[in-house]
Motif scaffolding. Structure first.
Motif, short mmCIF file in Angstrom:
data_model
loop_
_atom_site.label_atom_id
_atom_site.label_comp_id
_atom_site.label_asym_id
_atom_site.label_seq_id
_atom_site.Cartn_x
_atom_site.Cartn_y
_atom_site.Cartn_z
N VAL A 216 20.03 104.14 43.65
CA VAL A 216 20.22 105.53 43.79
C VAL A 216 20.83 105.88 44.94
CG1 VAL A 216 18.89 107.87 43.71
CG2 VAL A 216 17.83 105.67 42.34
N TRP A 217 21.84 106.71 44.74
CA TRP A 217 22.67 107.64 45.59
C TRP A 217 22.22 108.93 45.50
CZ3 TRP A 217 24.49 103.98 42.59
CH2 TRP A 217 25.35 102.89 43.17
N SER A 218 21.94 109.59 46.63
CA SER A 218 21.34 110.89 46.42
C SER A 218 21.68 111.79 47.84
CB SER A 218 19.81 111.03 46.36
OG SER A 218 19.45 112.33 46.03
N ALA A 219 21.79 112.87 47.69
CA ALA A 219 22.00 113.93 48.78
C ALA A 219 20.81 114.40 49.20
CB ALA A 219 22.73 115.11 48.45
N THR A 220 20.10 113.51 50.01
CA THR A 220 18.75 113.71 50.40
C THR A 220 18.48 113.74 51.94
OG1 THR A 220 16.50 112.88 50.34
CG2 THR A 220 18.29 111.11 50.25
N GLN A 221 17.50 114.43 52.40
CA GLN A 221 17.12 114.11 53.78
C GLN A 221 16.03 113.22 54.27
OE1 GLN A 221 17.22 119.12 54.19
NE2 GLN A 221 16.21 118.01 55.94
N VAL A 222 15.38 112.66 53.03
CA VAL A 222 14.44 111.86 53.21
C VAL A 222 14.67 110.55 52.28
CG1 VAL A 222 12.68 113.56 53.99
CG2 VAL A 222 13.11 113.57 51.78
N PRO A 223 15.32 109.68 52.41
CA PRO A 223 15.58 108.50 51.64
C PRO A 223 14.48 107.78 51.58
CG PRO A 223 17.32 108.69 53.42
CD PRO A 223 16.26 109.90 53.73
N HIS A 224 13.48 107.45 52.70
CA HIS A 224 12.48 106.65 52.54
C HIS A 224 11.30 107.22 51.55
CE1 HIS A 224 9.20 104.03 53.37
NE2 HIS A 224 8.38 104.75 53.60
N TYR A 225 11.18 108.60 51.69
CA TYR A 225 10.15 109.38 50.50
C TYR A 225 10.78 109.23 49.21
CZ TYR A 225 7.86 111.12 54.93
OH TYR A 225 7.17 111.04 56.07
N PHE A 259 12.69 114.92 44.76
CA PHE A 259 12.87 116.01 43.69
C PHE A 259 12.76 115.42 42.27
CE2 PHE A 259 14.98 118.15 47.18
CZ PHE A 259 14.44 119.25 47.19
N PRO A 260 12.47 116.36 41.23
CA PRO A 260 12.14 115.74 39.91
C PRO A 260 13.72 115.23 39.27
CG PRO A 260 10.91 117.68 40.36
CD PRO A 260 11.64 117.29 41.57
N HIS A 261 14.67 115.76 39.75
CA HIS A 261 15.84 115.69 39.13
C HIS A 261 16.42 114.36 39.55
CE1 HIS A 261 17.51 117.23 43.12
NE2 HIS A 261 18.45 116.47 42.77
N GLU A 262 16.01 113.89 41.00
CA GLU A 262 16.53 112.42 41.38
C GLU A 262 15.47 111.28 40.50
OE1 GLU A 262 16.88 113.14 46.17
OE2 GLU A 262 14.98 113.43 45.37
N ILE A 263 14.44 111.75 39.94
CA ILE A 263 13.66 110.58 39.09
C ILE A 263 14.29 110.80 37.81
CG2 ILE A 263 11.32 109.96 38.55
CD1 ILE A 263 10.32 111.34 41.32
N ALA A 264 14.55 111.80 37.37
CA ALA A 264 14.82 111.80 35.81
C ALA A 264 16.21 111.35 35.70
CB ALA A 264 15.10 113.48 35.55
N CYS A 265 17.20 111.33 36.91
CA CYS A 265 18.40 110.55 36.58
C CYS A 265 18.18 109.34 36.71
CB CYS A 265 19.05 111.00 37.84
SG CYS A 265 20.90 110.68 37.93
N ALA A 266 17.39 108.80 37.60
CA ALA A 266 16.98 107.36 37.52
C ALA A 266 16.41 106.81 36.39
CB ALA A 266 16.11 107.00 38.85
N ALA A 267 15.53 107.55 35.79
CA ALA A 267 14.95 107.26 34.61
C ALA A 267 15.89 107.36 33.34
CB ALA A 267 13.90 108.21 34.03
N LEU A 268 16.86 108.29 33.17
CA LEU A 268 17.91 108.01 32.35
C LEU A 268 18.86 106.68 32.47
CD1 LEU A 268 19.24 111.74 32.48
CD2 LEU A 268 18.18 110.64 30.44
N ALA A 269 18.93 106.34 33.70
CA ALA A 269 20.04 105.19 34.11
C ALA A 269 19.01 103.92 33.40
CB ALA A 269 20.09 105.11 35.34
N MET A 270 17.79 103.94 33.82
CA MET A 270 16.92 103.05 33.21
C MET A 270 16.90 102.62 31.50
SD MET A 270 13.78 102.97 36.04
CE MET A 270 13.08 101.64 35.21
N GLU A 271 16.99 104.08 31.08
CA GLU A 271 16.91 104.08 29.62
C GLU A 271 18.07 103.65 29.14
OE1 GLU A 271 14.25 105.14 27.53
OE2 GLU A 271 12.90 105.04 29.34
N THR A 272 19.43 104.12 29.58
CA THR A 272 20.52 103.64 29.01
C THR A 272 21.39 102.53 29.46
OG1 THR A 272 21.84 104.89 30.87
CG2 THR A 272 21.02 106.27 28.69
N GLY A 273 20.84 101.98 30.58
CA GLY A 273 21.74 100.63 31.22
C GLY A 273 22.73 101.10 31.62
N ARG A 274 23.03 102.60 31.74
CA ARG A 274 24.36 102.72 32.42
C ARG A 274 24.15 103.89 33.35
NH1 ARG A 274 27.97 105.03 27.32
NH2 ARG A 274 29.30 105.71 29.35
N PRO A 275 25.37 103.82 34.56
CA PRO A 275 24.95 104.80 35.64
C PRO A 275 25.00 106.26 35.09
CG PRO A 275 27.06 103.87 35.56
CD PRO A 275 26.55 103.11 34.67
#
Length: 797
Positions: A216-225, A259-275
């Protein structure tokens, strides 16, 4: 004759601490070569979009996505029941989900996520999604949320209300002190919600590879969280998740949650097998919000006949919006951060944060300290007027001394607030201007203080380091610094390079700061609470000292001189009393690498336990605090109500400024942000609906409206900070709001207690004053004026 030839120690050409060093990533940014999340591309990339709720509070009866999945080009459609596990930045208040589950709680909450070949296809899929809602009672007023409610927004809310958090603290005998006081005032103020308005919108890219690893690449201040939240919600072990933080185009606290959108994006990638990549539109950013809480507060201050403060009484009500976010911390901060920089032997605080059906409030630059500071500093000015004192004299009488303890057990180390005030007072010409400028012009002053990192890590026991830095040395003497601290534009990469270069005595061009990557970077808990310079700086210094010990030993082996006699500087390691004898940095590196082939070092930082044993005792405790005092001069057009801030004199104590150029930039940026909240910025609601979710309608202070700023960096080195440094990222914002507010009273004789202070409010206030008093005039000058400043203890660095 050169110093080396004369036998004297050479002047080291790369003394970096305290130097005005340009940011190490500046050239990449100004040439457009720096990579932000939206710049990234992956093969077969899909676009992710999130369908938002149009209801502020409703039960989800049914979601039908059957037809949406049939749209050509749609790769996946997700609803909240697929990943229902809750998360949040604070472990005790997990109440968010990747997508809405069972109900929605504000207009703009994500309901369905779609991944498709392009945005247009996502929109076609949205048109075929059918969501059946059952409206629920709407709570858009936090005052109502304090009362018993028919339907709770979250079941975890307190009692039968919609209160998310309530705080009671009482130290000393406040009622007794109030009865015995010679003077007392109370101030009640209201603050509109404001948002961060960072340049880069939220953006995230996720890829799930065939070997079962998620990146996951994200514009985040808290990569660990974010790393933790992804693991918890998606049920993947952290070692199968990789989080990378590219460049971030501004955060100010608005990217300090997972954020929810970060997790939703990761879930979409897992569902599709595509970035999959999700980039928010600007209105999405406004609906996500997590900005400064709309706030109602009351501050009472009492003093004895000698002008010594005897009591501080604070009450605050916060509109938290739909989720908890950092709200528990913010609720505490709205009280406990009212204490400094003054001594109060008696203190009482009642604070409450309510869930409402507004977009969530969260952490925004100097969160918890900004709104309450305005009320406190206005109250101090009102008390001074009641007593007939100049407000600077009243403040000087009541400052906390260095190396002291507050009544609620905050440990104060270095403290140069007195020098800050004296510098701002002298440079601004306060004695000649206060209550003496023409009508419509005025000068005001205010003080502030803020934490240099929270002493209490969110997830870890006190024994776990809050920051760790690893150094790796290459064969050619290049030093790579690995750290999980997020540079969000504040210049932390430059500070890292300066600290490491200073300890090792090498130039900056030998040092490379590796991008934040959870596969290679040690844990750092993120860029928030002004912790980076203090905590990361200390960890980097210790890592560099570890490496220096290895290199000095190698130089000792090569020269035959004892380690204690060797010095690092000028890209060499030399004998202190015979500087012509020594070895180059690279020679020492090669010797240290013999038989190992690698050279590594590590350093970490953990603050000592501090605070009392009462409930909430650790909230607001920090290893150090910044202090400040600003003077502001204003001019008001009484025909239009337009306020022009002409100049700000910013006295700031950040200990030793590691990079004065960066500190001044932080001060100037903070003043711009503070003036926005004070004069124009506001999240405007009609009931639960946000009416201005765009940068066209959300009024930020324009560049041409910025005042001249004179930065006065005063103070002494902090005994525990890296090279004596403290924070300079959030504290500089706090005093500008009340300094201008107090200046407006000097100009017009009117107190403004409803922010922002827009021209229409100014005109209404002047009309009311004229009806009440029959004329418009400035307030009378005080009887007790300041004596001329003496000495040089307030001279800027």
């Amino acid at each position: 004759m050169t110093p080396a030839a004369s036998g004297e120690a050479p002047a080291v050409p790369h003394r970096l601490i305290g130097a005005r060093v340009p940011l190490v990533d500046a050239s990449l940014k100004v040439t457009g070569r720096a990579e932000y999340t939206d710049d990234l591309r992956r093969p077969n990339l899909l676009v992710g979009r999130i369908l938002k709720s149009v209801h502020p509070h409703a039960r989800i009866r049914k979601i039908d996505v059957t037809e949406a999945r049939k749209v050509p080009g749609v790769a996946a459609v997700l609803t909240g029941d697929r990943y229902p596990r809750t998360f949040g930045v604070l472990p005790m208040t997990h109440d968010e989900t990747a997508l809405a589950v069972d109900r929605v709680r504000y207009i703009g909450e994500g309901v369905v996520a779609v991944a498709a070949v392009d945005e247009e296809t996502c929109e076609r899929a949205f048109a075929r999604i059918r969501v059946e809602y059952e409206p629920l009672p709407v709570y858009d007023d936090p005052k109502v949320s304090r009362n018993p409610v028919a339907v709770k927004i979250h079941e975890r809310a307190l009692r039968d209300t919609n209160l998310q958090k309530e705080v009671f603290q009482h130290f000393g005998d406040l009622p007794g002190a109030w009865r015995a006081a010679a003077h007392s005032v109370r101030v009640s103020a209201r603050y509109a919600g404001v948002t961060h308005a960072f340049t880069e919108p939220h953006a995230v890219l996720a890829e799930y590879s065939p070997d079962g690893r998620l990146t996951v690449w994200s514009a985040t201040q808290v990569p660990h969280y974010l790393h933790r939240a992804l693991s918890e919600v998606l049920d993947l072990p952290m070692h199968r998740i990789r989080v990378i933080k590219p460049e971030v185009g501004g955060g100010f606290g608005g990217k300090s949650d997972p954020f929810p959108h970060e997790i939703a994006c990761a879930a979409l990638a897992m569902e599709t097998g595509r970035p999959v990549k999700i980039v928010f539109d600007r209105d999405d950013v406004f609906y996500t919000n997590h900005g400064r809480h709309p706030t109602w507060n009351t501050v009472g201050i009492a003093a004895d006949a000698l002008g010594r403060f005897t009591a501080l009484d604070v009450e605050a009500l916060l509109d938290g919006g739909a989720w908890s976010s950092f709200g528990t911390v913010t609720t505490y901060y709205n009280g406990v951060l009212a204490m400094g920089p003054y001594q109060f032997p008696n203190f009482r605080y009642h604070g409450a944060r309510a869930y409402t059906n507004h977009p969530p409030s969260g952490a925004m630059r100097a969160h918890g300290g900004t709104n309450i500071r305005y009320s406190v500093e206005v109250a101090v000015d009102m008390l001074a007027e009641e007593m007939g004192w100049d407000p600077t004299e009243l403040r000087l009488r009541n400052f906390l001394p260095p190396h002291s303890t507050t009544v609620n057990e905050f440990r104060i180390t270095s403290n140069s607030v007195r020098q800050c005030l004296l510098a701002a007072r002298e440079r601004s010409g306060w004695r000649e201007k206060f209550r003496a400028l023409p009508y419509g012009q005025g000068i005001g002053i205010a003080c502030g203080f803020y934490i240099s990192g929270s002493n209490s890590p969110i997830h870890f026991t006190p024994k776990f380091p809050q920051c760790t830095v690893h150094l790796k040395v290459d064969m050619d003497g290049g030093v790579t610094v690995h750290c999980g601290a997020a540079d969000i534009g504040q210049g932390s990469k430059t500070i890292l390079a300066q600290v490491v270069g200073e300890v090792l005595g090498i130039p900056l061009d030998r040092i490379r700061i590796a991008a934040v990557d959870s596969d290679t970077a040690p844990i750092d808990i993120g860029s928030y609470s002004s912790r980076v310079t203090f905590m990361m700086g200390n960890a980097a210094k210790r890592a560099a000292e570890d490496l220096r010990r290895q290199l000095v030993q190698a130089a000792s082996d090569l020269t035959g001189y004892a380690r204690e006699s060797l010095e690092c500087g000028g890209d060499r390691i030399y004998v202190r009393h015979r500087p012509q004898v020594g070895v180059s940095f690279l020679e020492a590196v090669h010797r240290a690498m013999e038989h190992t082939g690698a050279l590594h070092a590590s350093g970490s930082y953990e603050s000592a336990p501090m605070g009392g044993t009462f409930k909430g005792a650790r909230a607001g405790t920090a290893p150090a605090y910044s202090f400040s005092a600003y003077a502001a001069e204003v001019e008001v057009d009484v025909e239009t109500g337009f306020v022009r801030v002409r100049k700000v004199w910013a006295g700031f104590d950040c200990g030793r400024p590691l990079n004065p150029q960066s500190v001044e930039g932080q001060i100037e940026g903070s003043i711009h942000m503070g003036l926005g909240q004070l004069l124009s910025e506001s999240l405007n609601y009609r009931g639960p609906r946000l009416m201005n979710p765009s940068l066209l309608d959300y009024k930020i202070v324009m560049p041409q409206d910025m005042p001249e700023v004179e930065c006065l960096l005063v103070g002494e080195d902090d005994p525990e900070g890296p090279f004596g440094a403290k924070e300079a990222g959030e504290g500089p914002l706090i005093p500008v709001l009340p300094a201008v507010g107090n200046a407006l009273y000097d100009a017009l004789g009117v107190r403004f207690l409803d922010l922002p202070i827009t021209p229409d409010k100014v005109l209404r206030a002047l009309e009311e004053k004229e009806r009440r008093e029959g004329r418009l005039s400035k307030p009378a000058p005080p009887a007790v004026m300041p004596v001329p400043a003496g000495g040089t203890d307030h001279a800027p660095r």
